[in-house]
Design a protein around this motif. Structure first.
Motif, mmCIF file in Angstrom:
data_model
loop_
_atom_site.group_PDB
_atom_site.id
_atom_site.type_symbol
_atom_site.label_atom_id
_atom_site.label_comp_id
_atom_site.label_asym_id
_atom_site.label_seq_id
_atom_site.Cartn_x
_atom_site.Cartn_y
_atom_site.Cartn_z
ATOM 1 N N GLN A 331 0.836 -1.201 0.000
ATOM 2 C CA GLN A 331 0.000 0.000 0.000
ATOM 3 C C GLN A 331 0.872 1.252 0.000
ATOM 4 O OE1 GLN A 331 -2.237 0.664 3.576
ATOM 5 N NE2 GLN A 331 -3.862 1.798 2.518
ATOM 6 N N ASP A 349 -5.401 5.182 0.838
ATOM 7 C CA ASP A 349 -6.738 4.641 0.616
ATOM 8 C C ASP A 349 -7.512 4.417 1.911
ATOM 9 O OD1 ASP A 349 -6.146 4.525 -2.133
ATOM 10 O OD2 ASP A 349 -5.197 2.557 -1.885
ATOM 11 N N THR A 350 -6.815 4.378 3.044
ATOM 12 C CA THR A 350 -7.481 3.989 4.292
ATOM 13 C C THR A 350 -7.758 5.139 5.236
ATOM 14 O OG1 THR A 350 -5.371 3.542 5.384
ATOM 15 C CG2 THR A 350 -6.392 1.738 4.150
#
Length: 707
Positions: A331, A349-350
């Protein structure tokens, strides 16, 4: 035994040496400190490992993008004046002491630029270029409050700038590091460049900068051959480090004026905004299309969605992206640093923060939060930070040879080789204005003062003077002055209370101030108090007072304490911070005035005999050993020259004439011809006012904070 030795010798002969290219590839992956030790193997290894090719190869091989390393300069109660490094998954390592700044705290204000980091010392103590890998540090000249950011009313036509911003860049064409500083005031800008290891002074840029409002807390960012200055209004001024020309960029569309910040991320210019000490969204943009000026929104961190524990732990006065990397799960993540020396990462993305480092529990200990980021990336680099102007000057064999010659000559002989000292006149006390002697003569109307006492000779570029209960330290050449305040003003101060010295071992000017707690002229009882401070610092501290009462200025013996038949000198050592009493020349203060001065590099005493209108100048040859150097008869030069009003200022090294000052007249006395030539006189003034000439050193010393 013999068989074993023979076998070993045969095996050694059979082993071929590694090719130079392979050897360099192996060594290029070692830390810089290890490479430094290998340079000691042989002259060939030293040359190989110091070559420009190997320095570049080492920079590429030793710095892996997937293993970022940080430089830490934390501030806090457990801070022990050191700079550290840390790598995710590793321990904190102590790199070096940060004592090169003397006072104030250090902050790495730029990311590494080809291994070098620009460091600012807080409290206006200047900028340094540092190589954390080798420990080399280069102090930048005129960065302890830049000369252009200080108001100097005595220098007409000199621009004065309120704001300044620094940046460190690199020119790939000339292979040179450049420090650039951009000034601003009232829609007028100026820019200067300092090239490392070249001429060692600031010079103007090839092109004049556009008008831009910059500030010191917004440091320039180096990306793709350009330095980027963030200005008020969010505009960006660019500086090409090769052509030294300027351009501009617009901020991202929809920008909000919420603590904007420029940095570098993923080899792109990065623009961030969002109040650090809040739960507001934090926006991060990258300039992927540099030529087109189009920004890409990398992420928007919603801190309000974080768990309470992370939000409270990571809340800080300062937040900045450090590096973008790929985690073990593949990631993309952005590593951030805070003003409290904490490090966390957020997945693109988180939006979930992962705390990577806190100083608690390490050798650093707890840290204070700050508005300045106390950390940056750390790159292994073998290159040099460059040399100071002194090192470059003395690198010349001719200069070094002359230096060795002068070093063995007597101080008096060296002083006679110097140029004629510069004389200036104090014009305005409040604003620290001074005038060259010729300009003062041409002005027509003289500027006279009452109760002004100056120390005629300079001390490493600075002079001291007093007016009533006010004390000042100044650099007349640059038009600077600072009021030296004290907490011990109790109405018993006197004109000669302040002394200025220089401690060469620590490179600091020292101010000593003596006042009377008790002063009874009838009983001759007195009690002195004494305090000391360094000019660059504001804190006074008490020291033991001198063992004798101190004379007023112009120096005359006070009617205090015991009576001595000959004059005495109270001397203060700036190294031991102690007073001692030296025996003066065999002259009595009953006949006239006695003053202490420095002529031709030696301590002198001027004794006047008002009954004969004679001035004798004694020179100290050794401790308690005095020689009458000059005997000046002033009777034929009345009424302008009275011995009790006449003070020697300086001896002309060319012809030996002595410049005499009465406060109303200036004249050169020729001891060979016993003749006196008056160069300026205001005539006879009824009121008690005089002009004040002082000797000045050509010096850029400016140890004061901004006005």
């Amino acid at each position: 035994m013999e068989l074993s030795e023979a076998t070993t010798a045969e095996e050694n002969q059979a082993v071929a040496p590694l090719p130079k290219e392979i050897l360099m590839e192996i060594l290029a992956r070692l830390p810089a400190k290890s490479v430094g030790r290998f340079r000691c193997v042989s002259p060939d290894w030293s040359a190989m490992l110091s070559s420009a090719y190997f320095v570049d190869l080492h920079a590429r091989r030793a710095n892996r993008p997937d293993r970022p390393r940080l430089l830490l300069a934390p501030v806090g109660s457990s801070y022990d004046d050191c700079v550290y490094s840390w790598q995710p998954g590793g321990q904190v390592e102590k790199l070096r002491s940060d004592d090169f700044a003397e006072t104030g705290l250090l902050a790495p204000v730029t990311k590494p630029c080809h291994g070098l980091v620009l460091i600012r010392c807080t409290d206006y103590r200047g900028y340094f270029v540092c190589n954390p890998s080798t420990g080399e540090v280069l102090p930048l000249p005129d960065s302890e409050v830049p000369l252009k950011t200080i108001w100097r009313p005595s220098i007409s036509g000199q621009p004065f700038f309120y704001g300044v911003s620094y940046g460190l860049g690199y020119c790939s064409v000339t292979k040179q590091h450049k420090v650039v500083r951009l000034f601003w005031c009232n829609n007028v800008s100026s820019c200067e460049v300092f090239v490392l290891d070249k001429l060692a002074y600031w010079r103007p840029t090839a092109q004049e900068p556009p008008s831009c409002h910059v500030s010191e807390d917004k440091l320039a960012v180096f990306v793709r051959g350009h330095l980027h200055f963030l200005c008020r209004g969010a505009d960006i001024i660019t500086f090409n480090t090769s052509s030294e020309t300027f351009g501009s960029l617009l901020p991202p569309a929809g920008f909000e004026d919420a603590s904007p910040l420029l940095t570098e991320l993923d080899d792109c210019l990065c623009y961030c905004y969002g109040e650090p000490d809040s739960d507001d969204p934090y926006h991060v943009f990258l300039l992927r299309d540099y030529m087109g000026g189009r920004w890409e929104k990398l992420c928007c961190i919603e801190r309000s969605a974080w768990p309470e524990s992370e939000r409270m732990l990571l809340r800080s006065l300062c937040i900045s992206p450090l590096v973008m990397y790929h985690s073990d799960d593949g990631q993309r993540r952005v590593m951030f640093g805070t003003g409290a020396c904490k490090v966390f990462a957020v997945g693109l993305d988180t939006n979930i923060p992962e705390i990577l480092f806190t100083p608690d529990g390490t050798i650093i200990g707890s840290c204070d939060d700050d508005y300045i980021l106390p950390l940056c990336l750390f790159e292994e680099y073998l290159g040099s930070v460059g040399r100071t102007v002194e090192e470059m000057a003395f690198s010349s064999p001719t200069t070094k040879a002359w230096s060795d010659i002068f070093k063995w000559m007597p101080a008096r002989s060296v002083s006679e080789l110097s140029l004629i000292p510069r004389v200036m006149i104090v014009v305005d006390l409040q604003f620290g204005q001074y005038m060259n002697l010729k300009d003062f003569f041409d002005a027509g109307a003289p500027v006279l003062h009452r109760n002004l006492v100056c120390t005629p000779q300079p001390c490493h570029g600075l002079n001291a003077w007093s007016l009533g209960s006010w004390d000042f330290i100044c650099n007349p050449v640059m038009g600077y002055r600072e009021h030296i305040e004290s907490d011990n003003d109790n109405g018993t101060s006197f004109a000669g209370r302040i002394g200025l010295g220089y401690h060469s071992a620590i490179n600091k000017h020292v101010v000593v101030r003596v006042t009377y707690k008790e002063k009874n002229l009838d009983t001759r009882d007195y009690e002195l108090q004494c305090e000391l401070r360094y000019v660059k610092e504001k804190q006074w501290r008490s020291i033991d007072p001198p063992p004798r009462p101190i004379a007023d200025m112009p120096p005359t013996y006070p009617n205090l304490g015991p009576i001595f038949l000959r004059c005495e000198i109270v001397a203060f050592s700036v190294e031991t911070e102690e007073f001692e009493v030296l025996q003066g020349p065999p002259c009595s203060h009953d006949n006239g005035r006695i003053s202490i001065l420095q002529l031709q590099g030696a301590l002198c005493i001027a004794c006047s005999d008002k009954s004969k209108n004679v001035l004798d100048i004694w020179m100290m040859m050794d401790i308690d050993t005095w020689l009458m150097r000059y005997h000046i008869e002033l009777e034929e030069f009345l009424p302008h020259y009275l011995s009790e009003n006449t003070t020697p200022l300086v001896v002309d090294p060319k012809d030996g004439r002595i410049l005499l000052n009465t406060g109303l007249s200036l004249g050169y006395y020729d001891p060979k011809m016993a003749a006196l030539e008056t160069v300026y006189s205001v005539g006879i003034v009824k009121h008690d006012c005089t002009f004040c000439p002082i000797i000045c050193d050509e010096s850029l010393v400016c140890p004061f904070g901004p006005s």
